[in-house]
Design a protein around this motif. Sequence first.
Motif, short mmCIF file in Angstrom:
data_model
loop_
_atom_site.label_atom_id
_atom_site.label_comp_id
_atom_site.label_asym_id
_atom_site.label_seq_id
_atom_site.Cartn_x
_atom_site.Cartn_y
_atom_site.Cartn_z
N UNK A 71 8.00 18.19 -3.43
CA UNK A 71 9.13 18.94 -2.88
C UNK A 71 9.49 18.47 -1.47
N UNK A 72 8.52 17.96 -0.74
CA UNK A 72 8.78 17.49 0.62
C UNK A 72 9.54 16.17 0.65
N UNK A 73 9.63 15.52 -0.51
CA UNK A 73 10.24 14.19 -0.55
C UNK A 73 11.50 14.14 -1.41
N UNK A 74 11.87 15.28 -1.98
CA UNK A 74 13.12 15.34 -2.75
C UNK A 74 14.28 15.08 -1.80
N UNK A 75 15.17 14.23 -2.20
CA UNK A 75 16.36 13.90 -1.42
C UNK A 75 16.05 13.28 -0.06
N UNK A 76 14.88 12.66 0.07
CA UNK A 76 14.50 11.98 1.31
C UNK A 76 14.60 10.48 1.10
N UNK A 77 14.86 9.77 2.17
CA UNK A 77 14.94 8.32 2.13
C UNK A 77 13.51 7.77 2.27
N UNK A 78 12.86 7.54 1.14
CA UNK A 78 11.47 7.10 1.12
C UNK A 78 11.33 5.76 1.83
N UNK A 79 12.30 4.87 1.68
CA UNK A 79 12.22 3.57 2.36
C UNK A 79 12.20 3.75 3.87
N UNK A 97 0.83 -1.20 0.00
CA UNK A 97 0.00 0.00 0.00
C UNK A 97 0.87 1.26 0.00
N UNK A 98 1.89 1.28 0.87
CA UNK A 98 2.75 2.46 0.95
C UNK A 98 3.57 2.65 -0.32
N UNK A 99 3.92 1.58 -1.00
CA UNK A 99 4.61 1.71 -2.29
C UNK A 99 3.73 2.45 -3.29
N UNK A 100 2.46 2.07 -3.35
CA UNK A 100 1.50 2.74 -4.24
C UNK A 100 1.34 4.20 -3.82
N UNK A 101 1.13 4.40 -2.53
CA UNK A 101 0.90 5.74 -2.01
C UNK A 101 2.08 6.66 -2.29
N UNK A 102 3.29 6.21 -2.00
CA UNK A 102 4.45 7.09 -2.18
C UNK A 102 4.81 7.31 -3.65
#
Length: 118
Positions: free
Chosen positions: A32-40, A16-21
């Motif tokens: 912009x809030x997720x640029x250069x962030x470790x999504x995992x 679910x989180x893979x789809x969401x992110x």
Amino acid sequence: MNLFQKYGGADFWSDFLNVFYTRITDSELLSRHFADKDIDHIKSMLIGLLEVTLVTEGHYPEDSLKEGHKNMGITGAEFDNWIKIYTSALKDSGIADEDAASILALVQGYRHCIVTKP
């Protein structure tokens, strides 16, 4: 059965989180809030949040959420867009409407910890 296990536990919620992110990082308003962030890492933290709130119906520590979001400058409109994307991901993942409503109510309860700009 709790909502975390009802849909398949950590494996389901990870998918679910893979789809969401994927959707969040494609959003013009939110990416912009997720640029250069470790999504995992973010997804790992959210699995913990989902487990705490959906298994025990507990409350995630608000101080932690406030601390993690205090310098992000998240607006009410951004939070609303996040909720819209989250809602569509819940629906597209096969979450029953009544379960989605419960989950969204939990998430909305943390709005004051996440939104730092009008």
